[in-house]
Scaffold this motif. Structure first.
Motif, mmCIF file in Angstrom:
data_model
loop_
_atom_site.group_PDB
_atom_site.id
_atom_site.type_symbol
_atom_site.label_atom_id
_atom_site.label_comp_id
_atom_site.label_asym_id
_atom_site.label_seq_id
_atom_site.Cartn_x
_atom_site.Cartn_y
_atom_site.Cartn_z
ATOM 1 N N HIS A 98 -36.207 -19.764 30.900
ATOM 2 C CA HIS A 98 -35.754 -20.839 29.637
ATOM 3 C C HIS A 98 -35.167 -22.236 30.426
ATOM 4 C CE1 HIS A 98 -36.598 -18.635 26.145
ATOM 5 N NE2 HIS A 98 -36.007 -17.604 26.605
ATOM 6 N N MET A 99 -34.184 -22.225 31.137
ATOM 7 C CA MET A 99 -33.545 -23.344 31.544
ATOM 8 C C MET A 99 -34.467 -24.259 32.081
ATOM 9 S SD MET A 99 -30.576 -23.747 30.687
ATOM 10 C CE MET A 99 -29.979 -24.849 31.669
ATOM 11 N N GLU A 104 -37.201 -29.535 31.954
ATOM 12 C CA GLU A 104 -38.392 -30.280 31.930
ATOM 13 C C GLU A 104 -38.796 -30.829 30.554
ATOM 14 O OE1 GLU A 104 -43.113 -29.812 33.392
ATOM 15 O OE2 GLU A 104 -41.569 -28.097 33.824
ATOM 16 N N PHE A 105 -38.669 -30.213 29.453
ATOM 17 C CA PHE A 105 -39.260 -30.646 28.348
ATOM 18 C C PHE A 105 -37.994 -30.765 27.259
ATOM 19 C CE2 PHE A 105 -42.256 -27.535 30.268
ATOM 20 C CZ PHE A 105 -43.496 -28.709 30.310
ATOM 21 N N THR A 111 -41.721 -24.500 24.207
ATOM 22 C CA THR A 111 -42.985 -24.560 24.498
ATOM 23 C C THR A 111 -43.480 -22.957 24.291
ATOM 24 O OG1 THR A 111 -42.059 -23.637 26.570
ATOM 25 C CG2 THR A 111 -42.301 -26.068 26.499
ATOM 26 N N PRO A 112 -44.958 -22.937 24.540
ATOM 27 C CA PRO A 112 -45.565 -21.758 24.157
ATOM 28 C C PRO A 112 -45.026 -20.479 25.194
ATOM 29 C CG PRO A 112 -47.234 -23.288 24.087
ATOM 30 C CD PRO A 112 -45.862 -24.009 24.256
#
Length: 257
Positions: A98-99, A104-105, A111-112
């Motif tokens: 998750h981190m 990154e996003f 994100t999927p």
């Protein structure tokens, strides 16, 4: 729902936790109790809402800092703490992933891949099987009669299910037709199946963590196999009758194509 110190006796699903922890108090376990009972040897501690608010960060960021937000008098978070106790290595790995996506996003973009990880975190079930077993094929093809009737004697011996998703335990307080897990099959050595339950969790956590780290499971759409939880032999009284498995709304055939 109020606290029930005898929750492991409510049904065979919750009975999987019997003997692994002891909460004898008549009221909800306080945070200090959860940390003493469940987090003594963990890389994390359970914290209350005020402590979480003071961190001024997202949930996954708090966990990465070794602090798991845990709401009081809440079955969902209570079982979340239980799963941390049983699968600490795997829980750390999932939060690490998750981190990586948060960095990154950004934290607000789900994100999927993160959604798939969360799905397993909430509703996952780990099926420990011996090497060379055909469990994966049966799951992929939704061969429920073979899985639950023809090979019924395998369950509890050669096939051992372990709930990973804390939401499943919460739902098991009031089981219902439709209760479905998302399964991951993990191959374990032959001597694993004769180990005491607590020892099995430690071994399985290590193997599950290693297997997930080596795979790209959550990079693909629908990576997990549906498993009707009440079909597991011994977990629901009605499944003693073969006719129970004729309910195709619950034991759904595989979709063509």
């Amino acid at each position: 729902m109020s606290w029930d110190p005898d929750f492991t006796t409510r049904n065979a699903i919750l009975g999987q936790l019997a003997g692994l922890m002891h909460f004898e108090q008549t009221g909800w376990p306080r945070l200090a109790c959860l940390n003493k009972q469940l987090a003594t040897d963990l890389p994390v501690r359970f914290i209350d809402d005020d402590s979480f608010t003071a961190l001024n960060c997202y949930y996954e960021e708090a966990v990465a800092d070794g602090q798991v937000p845990t709401r009081p008098a809440n079955w969902h978070d209570f079982f979340g703490a239980v799963i941390w106790h049983l699968f600490p290595r795997t829980k750390v790995l999932l939060n690490q992933w998750h981190m990586e996506h948060i960095q990154e996003f950004g934290a607000r973009q789900r994100t999927p891949r993160r959604d798939r990880i969360t799905h397993f975190d909430e509703c996952g079930l780990v099926l420990a099987v011996p090497k060379g077993d055909e469990m994966e094929t049966l799951l992929v093809n939704h061969q429920w009669h073979s899985l639950f009737l023809e090979y019924r004697h395998h369950w509890g011996r050669h096939w051992q299910p372990f709930i990973f998703g804390h939401a499943l335990y919460e739902q098991a307080l009031h089981p219902f037709i439709g209760l479905t897990a998302k399964a991951v099959v993990v191959t374990m050595p032959a001597d694993f199946f004769a180990q005491p339950r607590a020892a099995q969790y430690a071994l399985l956590d290590q193997q599950l963590c290693t297997q997930l780290a080596q795979q790209t499971l959550f990079d693909h759409p629908r990576p997990l196999r549906p498993l009707p939880l009440l079909g597991i032999p011994g977990w629901w009284p009605a499944n003693e009758s073969p006719a129970f498995y004729d309910n195709t709304d619950y034991f759904r055939p595989r979709r063509q194509g």
